[in-house]
Design an enzyme around this catalytic site. Structure first.
Site, short mmCIF file in Angstrom:
data_model
loop_
_atom_site.label_atom_id
_atom_site.label_comp_id
_atom_site.label_asym_id
_atom_site.label_seq_id
_atom_site.Cartn_x
_atom_site.Cartn_y
_atom_site.Cartn_z
CB CYS A 1 7.91 -31.65 6.44
SG CYS A 1 8.89 -32.11 7.90
NE ARG A 2 8.84 -33.31 1.37
CZ ARG A 2 9.50 -34.28 0.75
NH1 ARG A 2 10.02 -34.04 -0.44
NH2 ARG A 2 9.63 -35.47 1.28
CB SER A 3 1.97 -34.24 2.25
OG SER A 3 2.19 -35.02 3.39
CG ASP A 36 13.03 -34.54 3.01
OD1 ASP A 36 12.66 -33.85 3.98
OD2 ASP A 36 13.20 -35.77 3.08
CG ASN A 79 1.08 -37.36 6.32
OD1 ASN A 79 0.22 -37.94 6.97
ND2 ASN A 79 0.81 -36.28 5.62
CB CYS A 127 5.73 -35.60 1.51
SG CYS A 127 5.15 -35.50 3.21
P1 4NP Z 1 8.19 -34.90 4.73
O1 4NP Z 1 9.61 -34.75 5.48
O2 4NP Z 1 8.34 -36.11 3.83
O3 4NP Z 1 8.06 -33.64 3.99
O4 4NP Z 1 7.16 -35.10 5.82
C1 4NP Z 1 10.24 -35.81 6.14
C2 4NP Z 1 9.81 -36.17 7.40
C3 4NP Z 1 10.44 -37.20 8.07
C4 4NP Z 1 11.50 -37.87 7.47
C5 4NP Z 1 11.92 -37.49 6.21
C6 4NP Z 1 11.29 -36.48 5.54
N1 4NP Z 1 12.16 -38.90 8.16
O5 4NP Z 1 13.14 -39.45 7.64
O6 4NP Z 1 11.75 -39.26 9.30
#
Ligand code: 4NP
Length: 161
Positions: free
Chosen positions: A13-15, A126, A11, A8
């Site tokens: 949240c989703r992944s 997201d 790294n 993602c």
């Molecule tokens: P992820 O979520 O891609 O599912 O881990 C996010 C985590 C952090 C950010 C964006 C999305 N960020 O902008 O810091």
């Protein structure tokens, strides 16, 4: 050993949640010895960090173990993982650019929801800027998609379950 990488943006949240769901499923099916799984982000925003608190909370609610530190996807990942699975369109585009840049043009990058019948082509949203309910939503999406993915992998590699 079949190597699976979930990717993602951050790294956190989703992944890592996808990886934890996948690990639980292969453990329950008794086929975990045949896999190596990991997760990574396309960005360097959260390298070395634990998953988001909301990710950890959601994982706990569903009896999932998360043991991960944020890291950024790299050349070795593109070379070594058999299945690299992007959470959204943006992750997919970046991974497809990286594989060209690193000389792995023939590597196929997958989109997570392509494994969920009826949701092909869609993104895992997201959840970072939303509330906790967003994490329950991605949990449901990931659970269904990973179930579909595992079914395909078991069939493709003729794994005896
Ligand atoms: P992820 O979520 O891609 O599912 O881990 C996010 C985590 C952090 C950010 C964006 C999305 N960020 O902008 O810091």
């Amino acid at each position: 050993m079949i190597k699976v990488l979930f990717v993602c943006l951050g790294n956190i949240c989703r992944s890592p949640l996808a990886e934890a769901i996948f690990n639980k499923k292969i453990e329950e099916a008794g086929i975990h010895h045949q896999f190596k799984s990991d997760s990574a982000g396309t960005s360097d925003f959260h390298i070395g960090e634990l998953p988001d608190e909301r990710t950890i909370k959601c994982a706990g609610k569903h009896n999932l173990t998360i043991n991960h530190r944020g890291r950024q996807v790299n050349r070795t990942d593109l070379r070594d993982f058999h299945y690299i699975i992007a959470m959204d369109d943006s992750n997919l585009r970046i991974l497809n650019n990286l594989k060209e840049r690193f000389g792995f043009q023939t590597k196929q990058i997958y989109l997570m929801r392509d494994f969920a019948e009826g949701s092909e082509g869609q993104s895992v949203p997201d959840p970072y800027y939303g509330g906790e309910e967003g994490f329950e939503e991605i949990y449901t999406i990931l659970d269904e998609s990973i179930e579909g993915f595992l079914g395909k992998v078991i069939q493709t590699h003729q794994i005896y379950v």
